[in-house]
Design a protein around this motif. Sequence first.
Motif, PDB file in Angstrom:
ATOM      1  N   ALA A 139      39.067 -28.642  72.963  1.00  0.00           N
ATOM      2  CA  ALA A 139      39.330 -27.252  73.371  1.00  0.00           C
ATOM      3  C   ALA A 139      38.444 -26.863  74.556  1.00  0.00           C
ATOM      4  N   VAL A 140      39.023 -26.068  75.451  1.00  0.00           N
ATOM      5  CA  VAL A 140      38.277 -25.508  76.579  1.00  0.00           C
ATOM      6  C   VAL A 140      38.507 -24.007  76.562  1.00  0.00           C
ATOM      7  N   CYS A 141      37.424 -23.250  76.483  1.00  0.00           N
ATOM      8  CA  CYS A 141      37.466 -21.784  76.469  1.00  0.00           C
ATOM      9  C   CYS A 141      36.922 -21.276  77.799  1.00  0.00           C
ATOM     10  N   MET A 142      37.694 -20.433  78.487  1.00  0.00           N
ATOM     11  CA  MET A 142      37.230 -19.816  79.728  1.00  0.00           C
ATOM     12  C   MET A 142      37.061 -18.321  79.496  1.00  0.00           C
ATOM     13  N   VAL A 143      35.973 -17.770  80.030  1.00  0.00           N
ATOM     14  CA  VAL A 143      35.682 -16.347  79.878  1.00  0.00           C
ATOM     15  C   VAL A 143      35.516 -15.713  81.255  1.00  0.00           C
ATOM     16  N   LEU A 144      36.234 -14.617  81.475  1.00  0.00           N
ATOM     17  CA  LEU A 144      36.067 -13.790  82.669  1.00  0.00           C
ATOM     18  C   LEU A 144      35.243 -12.581  82.245  1.00  0.00           C
ATOM     19  N   ALA A 145      34.157 -12.318  82.941  1.00  0.00           N
ATOM     20  CA  ALA A 145      33.232 -11.254  82.538  1.00  0.00           C
ATOM     21  C   ALA A 145      33.101 -10.198  83.620  1.00  0.00           C
ATOM     22  N   SER A 146      32.900  -8.968  83.185  1.00  0.00           N
ATOM     23  CA  SER A 146      32.814  -7.826  84.103  1.00  0.00           C
ATOM     24  C   SER A 146      31.443  -7.673  84.754  1.00  0.00           C
ATOM     25  N   HIS A 147      30.423  -8.343  84.230  1.00  0.00           N
ATOM     26  CA  HIS A 147      29.061  -8.220  84.745  1.00  0.00           C
ATOM     27  C   HIS A 147      28.406  -9.597  84.814  1.00  0.00           C
ATOM     28  N   PRO A 148      27.421  -9.759  85.689  1.00  0.00           N
ATOM     29  CA  PRO A 148      26.616 -10.982  85.664  1.00  0.00           C
ATOM     30  C   PRO A 148      25.845 -11.064  84.337  1.00  0.00           C
ATOM     31  N   TYR A 149      25.328 -12.237  84.032  1.00  0.00           N
ATOM     32  CA  TYR A 149      24.560 -12.421  82.797  1.00  0.00           C
ATOM     33  C   TYR A 149      23.346 -11.490  82.788  1.00  0.00           C
ATOM     34  N   ASP A 150      23.138 -10.830  81.653  1.00  0.00           N
ATOM     35  CA  ASP A 150      21.975  -9.960  81.459  1.00  0.00           C
ATOM     36  C   ASP A 150      21.653  -9.963  79.967  1.00  0.00           C
ATOM     37  N   GLU A 151      20.586 -10.642  79.577  1.00  0.00           N
ATOM     38  CA  GLU A 151      20.231 -10.761  78.161  1.00  0.00           C
ATOM     39  C   GLU A 151      20.065  -9.401  77.492  1.00  0.00           C
ATOM     40  N   SER A 152      19.610  -8.393  78.242  1.00  0.00           N
ATOM     41  CA  SER A 152      19.403  -7.069  77.636  1.00  0.00           C
ATOM     42  C   SER A 152      20.718  -6.375  77.270  1.00  0.00           C
ATOM     43  N   ASP A 153      21.852  -6.912  77.699  1.00  0.00           N
ATOM     44  CA  ASP A 153      23.162  -6.341  77.369  1.00  0.00           C
ATOM     45  C   ASP A 153      23.657  -6.794  75.991  1.00  0.00           C
ATOM     46  N   TYR A 154      22.985  -7.766  75.377  1.00  0.00           N
ATOM     47  CA  TYR A 154      23.446  -8.361  74.128  1.00  0.00           C
ATOM     48  C   TYR A 154      22.884  -7.663  72.897  1.00  0.00           C
ATOM     49  N   TYR A 155      23.717  -7.538  71.880  1.00  0.00           N
ATOM     50  CA  TYR A 155      23.279  -7.337  70.501  1.00  0.00           C
ATOM     51  C   TYR A 155      23.496  -8.679  69.827  1.00  0.00           C
ATOM     52  N   ARG A 156      22.444  -9.318  69.378  1.00  0.00           N
ATOM     53  CA  ARG A 156      22.567 -10.615  68.720  1.00  0.00           C
ATOM     54  C   ARG A 156      22.339 -10.510  67.211  1.00  0.00           C
ATOM     55  N   ASP A 157      21.962  -9.329  66.753  1.00  0.00           N
ATOM     56  CA  ASP A 157      21.757  -9.078  65.330  1.00  0.00           C
ATOM     57  C   ASP A 157      22.816  -8.073  64.873  1.00  0.00           C
ATOM     58  N   TYR A 158      23.609  -8.460  63.867  1.00  0.00           N
ATOM     59  CA  TYR A 158      24.710  -7.605  63.427  1.00  0.00           C
ATOM     60  C   TYR A 158      24.217  -6.262  62.900  1.00  0.00           C
ATOM     61  N   GLY A 159      23.097  -6.248  62.212  1.00  0.00           N
ATOM     62  CA  GLY A 159      22.530  -4.993  61.706  1.00  0.00           C
ATOM     63  C   GLY A 159      22.160  -4.045  62.840  1.00  0.00           C
ATOM     64  N   GLU A 160      21.562  -4.586  63.903  1.00  0.00           N
ATOM     65  CA  GLU A 160      21.222  -3.779  65.088  1.00  0.00           C
ATOM     66  C   GLU A 160      22.484  -3.212  65.727  1.00  0.00           C
ATOM     67  N   PHE A 161      23.520  -4.043  65.811  1.00  0.00           N
ATOM     68  CA  PHE A 161      24.802  -3.622  66.359  1.00  0.00           C
ATOM     69  C   PHE A 161      25.366  -2.450  65.555  1.00  0.00           C
ATOM     70  N   GLN A 162      25.368  -2.571  64.231  1.00  0.00           N
ATOM     71  CA  GLN A 162      25.889  -1.494  63.378  1.00  0.00           C
ATOM     72  C   GLN A 162      25.043  -0.225  63.530  1.00  0.00           C
ATOM     73  N   GLN A 163      23.747  -0.395  63.629  1.00  0.00           N
ATOM     74  CA  GLN A 163      22.857   0.760  63.799  1.00  0.00           C
ATOM     75  C   GLN A 163      23.158   1.473  65.117  1.00  0.00           C
ATOM     76  N   ALA A 164      23.391   0.722  66.178  1.00  0.00           N
ATOM     77  CA  ALA A 164      23.717   1.311  67.480  1.00  0.00           C
ATOM     78  C   ALA A 164      25.036   2.065  67.407  1.00  0.00           C
ATOM     79  N   LEU A 165      26.011   1.528  66.682  1.00  0.00           N
ATOM     80  CA  LEU A 165      27.290   2.224  66.524  1.00  0.00           C
ATOM     81  C   LEU A 165      27.103   3.555  65.808  1.00  0.00           C
ATOM     82  N   ARG A 166      26.330   3.539  64.755  1.00  0.00           N
ATOM     83  CA  ARG A 166      26.082   4.784  63.998  1.00  0.00           C
ATOM     84  C   ARG A 166      25.343   5.816  64.851  1.00  0.00           C
ATOM     85  N   ALA A 167      24.479   5.334  65.738  1.00  0.00           N
ATOM     86  CA  ALA A 167      23.709   6.223  66.608  1.00  0.00           C
ATOM     87  C   ALA A 167      24.536   6.717  67.794  1.00  0.00           C
TER      88      ALA A 167
END
Length: 139
Positions: A109-137
């Motif tokens: 398999a080959v997966c290609m991704v087109l992204a709207s922004h350059p890579y930026d680690e600060s744009d990621y939520y890598r913890d699901y709990g943090e992600f849910q907390q941000a949604l609630r906030a």
Amino acid sequence: MNSLNSSVSEIELPQIHDPRGDLTFVEGGNHVPFSIARVYYLYNVPVDAERGGHAHRELEQVVFALSGSFRMKVDDGFSKTEYWLRDPRRGLHIKNMIWREMDSFSQGAVCMVLASHPYDESDYYRDYGEFQQALRAGS
């Protein structure tokens, strides 16, 4: 909050048939709803591997299976669904603040991704709990 239906949608690209082989193309701002700032692809993924496991604060993506297939699981923090990507003309547009996981990669398999922004680690939520907390906030 965006509903999952408005935050994840399938996109079909044009296809030009030719006896020598088919051709598909993509134009940012035309076939995808953003200017393409980055393109990357995954390959040589072991069939039992999982990829993704994150959400983005701002970035949008369109994900394609250029060859083979894989499953994309998406989650807006309230509802979950999955898509099987296997047609190189059909992509999955995933807006920001959507948790995504990929698995069940076929051999080669080959997966290609087109992204709207350059890579930026600060744009990621890598913890699901943090992600849910941000949604609630309301972030």
